[in-house]
Each structure stands twice: as structure tokens, then as C-alpha cells.
Design an enzyme around this catalytic site. Sequence first.
Site, PDB file in Angstrom:
ATOM      1  N   GLY A   1       0.854  -1.188   0.000  1.00  0.00           N
ATOM      2  CA  GLY A   1       0.000   0.000   0.000  1.00  0.00           C
ATOM      3  C   GLY A   1       0.888   1.235   0.000  1.00  0.00           C
ATOM      4  O   GLY A   1       0.656   2.205  -0.698  1.00  0.00           O
ATOM      5  N   ALA A   2       1.950   1.168   0.842  1.00  0.00           N
ATOM      6  CA  ALA A   2       2.879   2.298   0.951  1.00  0.00           C
ATOM      7  C   ALA A   2       4.146   1.807   1.646  1.00  0.00           C
ATOM      8  O   ALA A   2       4.179   0.716   2.194  1.00  0.00           O
ATOM      9  CB  ALA A   2       2.234   3.429   1.764  1.00  0.00           C
ATOM     10  N   MET A   3       5.196   2.634   1.601  1.00  0.00           N
ATOM     11  CA  MET A   3       6.463   2.269   2.235  1.00  0.00           C
ATOM     12  C   MET A   3       7.065   3.495   2.894  1.00  0.00           C
ATOM     13  O   MET A   3       7.227   4.540   2.263  1.00  0.00           O
ATOM     14  CB  MET A   3       7.420   1.697   1.172  1.00  0.00           C
TER      15      MET A   3
ATOM     16  N   HIS B   1      -0.160   6.131   9.199  1.00  0.00           N
ATOM     17  CA  HIS B   1       0.621   4.917   9.496  1.00  0.00           C
ATOM     18  C   HIS B   1       2.086   5.101   9.066  1.00  0.00           C
ATOM     19  O   HIS B   1       3.010   4.859   9.845  1.00  0.00           O
ATOM     20  CB  HIS B   1      -0.014   3.730   8.746  1.00  0.00           C
ATOM     21  N   GLU B   2       2.284   5.562   7.823  1.00  0.00           N
ATOM     22  CA  GLU B   2       3.660   5.690   7.311  1.00  0.00           C
ATOM     23  C   GLU B   2       4.449   6.751   8.077  1.00  0.00           C
ATOM     24  O   GLU B   2       5.645   6.608   8.304  1.00  0.00           O
ATOM     25  CB  GLU B   2       3.657   6.018   5.813  1.00  0.00           C
TER      26      GLU B   2
ATOM     27  N   HIS C   1       5.836   5.670  11.365  1.00  0.00           N
ATOM     28  CA  HIS C   1       7.077   4.910  11.192  1.00  0.00           C
ATOM     29  C   HIS C   1       8.319   5.795  11.239  1.00  0.00           C
ATOM     30  O   HIS C   1       9.419   5.303  11.489  1.00  0.00           O
ATOM     31  CB  HIS C   1       7.084   4.209   9.827  1.00  0.00           C
TER      32      HIS C   1
ATOM     33  N   GLU D   1       5.258  -2.523  12.726  1.00  0.00           N
ATOM     34  CA  GLU D   1       3.948  -2.493  12.066  1.00  0.00           C
ATOM     35  C   GLU D   1       2.775  -2.404  13.048  1.00  0.00           C
ATOM     36  O   GLU D   1       1.816  -1.691  12.811  1.00  0.00           O
ATOM     37  CB  GLU D   1       3.795  -3.710  11.151  1.00  0.00           C
TER      38      GLU D   1
END
Length: 871
Positions: free
Chosen positions: A269-271, A305-306, A309, A328
Site C-alpha cells: 500500500g505504501a512504504m 501509518h507511514e 514509522h 507495524e
Amino acid sequence: MAASPDQFRDQARLPRFASPLRYDLRLRPDLAACSFSGAAAVDVAVSAPTRFLVLNAAELAVDRASIRFQDLAPSEVVQFEEDEILVVGFDRELPVGEGVLKMDFTGTLNDQMRGFYRSKYEYNGELRNMAVTQFEAADARRCFPCWDEPAFKAKFKLTLEVPSELVALSNMPAVKETANGPLKTIYYEESPLMSTYLVAIVVGLFDYIENSTLQGTKVRVYTQVGKSNQGKFALDVAVKSLDLYKDYFATPYPLPKLDMIAIPDFAAGAMENYGLVTYRETALLYDELLSSASNKQQVAITVAHELAHQWFGNLVTMEWWTHLWLNEGFASWVSYLAVESLFPEWNNWTQFLDETTSGLRLDALAESHPIEVEINHASEIDAIFDSISYDKGASVIRMLQSYLGAERFQKALASYIKKYAYSNAKTEDLWAVLEEETGEPVKDLMTTWTKQQGYPVIYAKLNGHDLELEQAQFLSDGSSGPGMWIVPITSCCGSYDAQKKFLLKDKTDTVNIKEFTDSLGADGFWIKLNIDQTGFYRVKYDDELAAGLENAIKAKKLSLMDKIGIVEDSYSLSIARKQTLTSLLRLLSAYRDESDYTVLSHVTSVCLGISKISVDATPDLNKDIKHLLINLLLPAAKKLGWDRKDGESHLDVMLRSLLLIALVKLGHDETINEGIRRFHIFVGDRKTSLLPPDNRKAAYLAVMRTVNSSSRAGYDALLKIYRETAEAQEKSRILGSLSSSPDKDIVFEALNFMLTDEVRNQDSFYLLGGISLEGREVAWTWLKQNWDYVLKTWPSSSLISDFINSIISPFTSEAKADEVSEFFDGRIKPSFQRALKQSLERVRISAKWIESIRSEPNLGQTVHELLQGQV
């Protein structure tokens, strides 16, 4: 000392006698030839006597003649492809201390969405390549030779040579640019200490929009040319999230800038790459006119979310992939905290139960795994990016926060971030800080949740004034595992004012609730365990307690979260044959007046699960059961209708879409006909207000219910829209509908369409997820025919697992499970082994459930009674 490079083979991790301090990397991608060349100079600290340097490299051609350590040329250079290592041997021992390792190398810009790869995009009607990196978990080694493990943190100084008209981005800002004819060289600022999997590079043509945080950090969203206005919503969420996290973690954002960029071909979905976060388009772009409310929510949650991180994962990094859940689980949990703060009207913590549900479902399989899982080879890492690491991880964090209290928990997290900034941590390190800050036995409590797989079901029985509790490991196949947990039990009795909390440490315990029972009349009496579903466990009530809760639901005495918990537990207990489908249908009838999106999203999911199993279990009753479920959802659907109303809430827009899709899937003729009518108007006028983005999926599915080989106009009309739209979200809606036809030939055609270059490899899961029940057999035939091609084209664990899960899990017979096992005998690879075992287990669970449903004596009678009662 052993003299052979062979000694380094078959090891889970690299040897520790040398580690990198700083990488100076120069890369030159050739977008036309789809290749790249590079040069690396790595400052290495040799900490013990050695004749070898061992690092990771995969699918790279290393120029042996270019290799030097200080002035030493190597005496041997061996690349072990299956181990993904490069061993450089010297004639004599290297002195302990620092030295520079230099080498040149070349590689391919692959089309596998990992390592350094190419993604296609259209610019002025012409197809072009962009170069993109995706290094998590172990693919930096496909771009440059490196110590490709999270614990080998180093500083990175990058230089890129690219065509002068292109934009080239990396983790850090550019400090200098020099032109050289058609090429330009860009020099980037040196990064702080970071792990290799977070290094990022993107080269292509982009537009951007920008804003700044309160502390002055520049935030940009990059999109394909002409789409930058679709980045506004994500930019706003990003700026506010960075400000929020800075306060929550009591640590400023560590880098000078943050870029977020939409990539057309993207496997995940994303990084969260440090300072340069990459997304698939549907996870970053939002268009007021073209996107749905659920897309908007998805963008907010993914961005939050990203960016979480950047602290939890990037600043403090797990020591090894065993502790992936620290990255995660935390990012998932904290993203809900952020979005709840930014959009309180979305009722986000209640929606968090979607995550908990998905974790509970996977973890009820014997083929699940503990949160902390041993990793012995790089090829095993991808398979644990699953619902256990993310959803169970996030849920046990919510459970711990609820047990410790929000304020104490936040303070302890801030201490943890400060203590381990720019380094690595293990799960135990987090428990130690939490224990020190709160004085609670965090390690003992949490070890039972992270080191063993599964979770308990708590059996609750009323005996006079005593509530008797017993725990046993819950498994969907109806058996009971050996697990034992320390369970934070919360309970309320007759009202949320009367609560009890304690830790269940043994197999059984008894709680005296006389003070509560005395003050309550018999008719209003109820007990609810696991208040607001903060605990990661299920509850099985005795008949008396279950009846009390059913009445409490009807009397609107329970919170949204508790209403969700009761229906989800009941559904899972029914699958595990711990209660009857008959009793589950009775319970569902208590939800007939429900109008809240968060509750109904779980109710509809349970309804669709029942409808599917009854096709195979009770074909004669299936029509009546569907009728019963339709009647349950109709009141809320009728109230909302198809058309948007002024001042309607975000959740009502989501609810309309949810209910219309469910009614179409359950075969409600009126909804299907209305969907088709609106679709025909939409085909003639794409801007019509009669079919806004939120309602399109329902209309597309309605159209596909009526499509067959001799009447295929609807399928062709959808393909035409697919080909004409540039919107990734619209494409995904159509792909998710094409395979939903009851006609086997159409399903076969849709699956073959997925193999053409009109469908990006990243989007296959939409089509796979839409396969109709009638299309199961033909999809399985298709998979067997195309297996070699599928495995070659979708090699990564997450992508190949989608094929296995989507095509095998819907079957419901032991015979089919045996047939599937036989086909895969001799074909199994680590990348999908776990997915295959889990899918086969699901098939066998369904087979057992069917057997149990068929032996229920009162099912038919109850269905007819409930239907009568609905009239």
C-alpha cells in the site's frame, strides 16, 4: 581459521566481524535500457581479525577488478546467488579498525516491484518509465552491495546521475546539482544513521504541492504531472500528523524534509522510507469528485501509518525481522490515534475493531504464527507482513494501553523513543522501559501474547452470585490448543458504571458479583466481558448470560464496540462449532434496528459469511436464509436510499455503499435493478449525480450479476470505462467487479484479462478478491493452467499469496482440500507455503462447519419463525 568462503553459506544472518559506518553511493539509472550502474565506497569498521568481508548482493554484476579494501586487492571474490551474499577474500588478515571498501557494479531496473525497479506512466499520451526503489524487507541488495540487515545502521551519502529534464528524489534534500549535457548530477545531503531497507530513490516526471509543519519542516506531495491537486488531502493529513507525533513521542521529526510520492506500480500500500515515503496511487491521492468516502479514510489512515514509522521503525528500528511487529503493530495502532484526533466524527477507534477482527480470524488458525517469529532466511521475511504483525500487533498494544492507562503508556513510549533513537531495539527492550516507567509486570503479561501463537476464548458461566471463568486456546477448527495467557479481564454488569477489572492468570477463576446482582432486577440483568473489545480474546457465554446480552442489544444498552464484539464472537464460535448457526441467526435478529455504520459493517460481513456457507451447507434453505438476511439490512438501507442528502455524515455515506453492496451480493432484486438502471444513465453521462463514486461498486456488481456469455453488454461497458479512466480508484472498483459474474466463462475471461498488460501486476488482488462463488471451480482450473506463469510474474510473497488465498479458501470440502494439496505437492516455495497451509486449513474448517450445520435439528424451523417475525 577456516579458509573457505563456503563457511558463510546457509546462515540466517551476516557475520558480525565487520560493519558499515557510512556508504558513499553513486548511481546512474538508464530508463530507456532499464539498467543501472553504480559505484560504492563504504567506510567499514573491522572489529575482529578476519580475512573476509561478507555482505549482501543479489542480481547484481559486481566488477571484481574494481574491488579494493584500502589499497588491498582481493585474492578471491565469490557471489552465492541463493544466499544473496558476496564474499570478498584477501591474502592476509585485515587489521582491526576502519577502512574503505570500494567497488563498481551494474544491475537491471526490473519489473518485479522490488529492489531498483521500473514503473510505467503516461506523459502527453506517451508511455514512459520511472525508476523507483522498494527495499523492505531485504531488497536493497538488488540495488547496491550492502550489509542488508536492520541492525547494520549507517549514514548514507547519495549521488545520482539522471536525465536533466527529470525529477530525482532521495531520503535527504539535494545540496548541489551540476549539468553535463543531457545529464545532470545531483548530490544529496548525508543522512543520519539508518537501516538499508529505508534508503529510497525515485526518478521520473512529477508535479508537487508543499506545506510546512509548525516546526518548519517542509512537506511535499509528488504526483504524476497534472494530478497534484489530488495530493491536497494527504498533504494536510501529513502536516497535522507530524505535528501530533512530535508531541506524542516528545521528539521532533528527525529529518530536514518529508516527501510523499504516488507510484503507479507499487506492490504494497505504501512504504515508510525515511524522508521519502512511497505510495500506490489509491493510498495517497484523493479527488473530491472522483474518490469515495472509504478512499478518503484509507488515505488518512495510510498516511498516518507511514508517518508514525518515521519514529517507530525509522528512528528506532527493530533489531531483526522477528520484531517486525514493533514497527507495524505500533504504526497501525498509532495511526488510529492520529486519525481519531484529526477526524473525530469518523468514530475511528470503533473502526479499529476491523483490525482486531482480522487479527482474531487469522490467529484462530493452527497455521498462524506468534507475533515474534523466528526468521532463518531472507525469503521467509515477506510472509510475516500479515495480519498477525499488523492487526494482532496493534490490538495487543491497544490492550496494553487500556491496562496501563493512556497517560502512563504515552510517557513510557516517549522514554523508549529517546533511549533507542538512531539505534535498534528488541521486543524485550520495550517491555523493560514500560515496566520501569509504570511498575507493572509488563514483560510477564505481554510475553504470553507475543511469544506464543493464538489467543483464548473465555467461557463465562453464572452460578448464583459467582461468575465462573475458564480460558482455553480458541481454534476455528473446533479443537482446543495448549496455550495459556495472562488475560486482562474487564467486565460490566447491567450498566457501564458497575465495572470490574482483574488479571486472569490461571486456567479458571471465580468472581463474586453479589454487589451487582443484588441491585439489578431479573429482566434488565446482563453481564458483558471484555468491555469495548480492548482485549484480544473471545467470550463464550452460557445460555442465561447470552440471552441477557441479546435483550441488552434490543434495549440499546450496549456500546457500539460491545455490539460488534458480541456478533463477531458469536460468528466465530459458530464456525468453530461451539454454538449453532441457529443461535447465531437468532442473535442477528436483535440487530434489526441498528443504523450505525461501524456496527453494521461487522453485521453485513457476518451476513455474507452465512450466506456463502449456506449455499454449500443447506442449498434448500439458502433462499430463505438470504431473504432473512436481506430483511435484516433493508430498514437501514431504505432509510438512506441511493441518493445523498444534504448535511449527511461521512459514516452515512460509507454505510449506504456498504449496504447497497451487501444487498446486491445477497441477491436483492430491487437493489440490483436500481443499480442497473443508474448504471445505464451513468454510461451515457459520466458526470451524472445519480451514480457518485461511493455507489458505483454496488451498481457495477449489480450489472455483473446479470452478465453471461450470451448477454455481455454490461461486461463490455465496464471494460470501456476501465480503459477510458485515468483514476486508479475507479480502475480498482471495476477490477473488483469483473470476476463477480455467476457465469463461469465470464469469470475465466476476467481472469485472463488480468494477464494482459492492461492490468498492472499490483492490481491483480482486486480481481481475485471479486471471484463469484459460482466461479470457484473455473478459477481453480485457471490457476492450475497458468501456475508457472503466475509464479514467475508475481514472485513476491504478498502478491502470490493473494492468488492462493482468493482461489483456494472459498472451497468447502475435504475432497477439494486433498485435490489442492496433491496439485501443490512438489511445487511449494517458501514465499507462499504459509498462505497455502492457511488456505487449506480454512477449506477443512468450512467442511467441518457444513457437517455441523446439516445436523442442526431446528435450523429450518427457526429460519421460518424468524422470517414470520420480520413480517
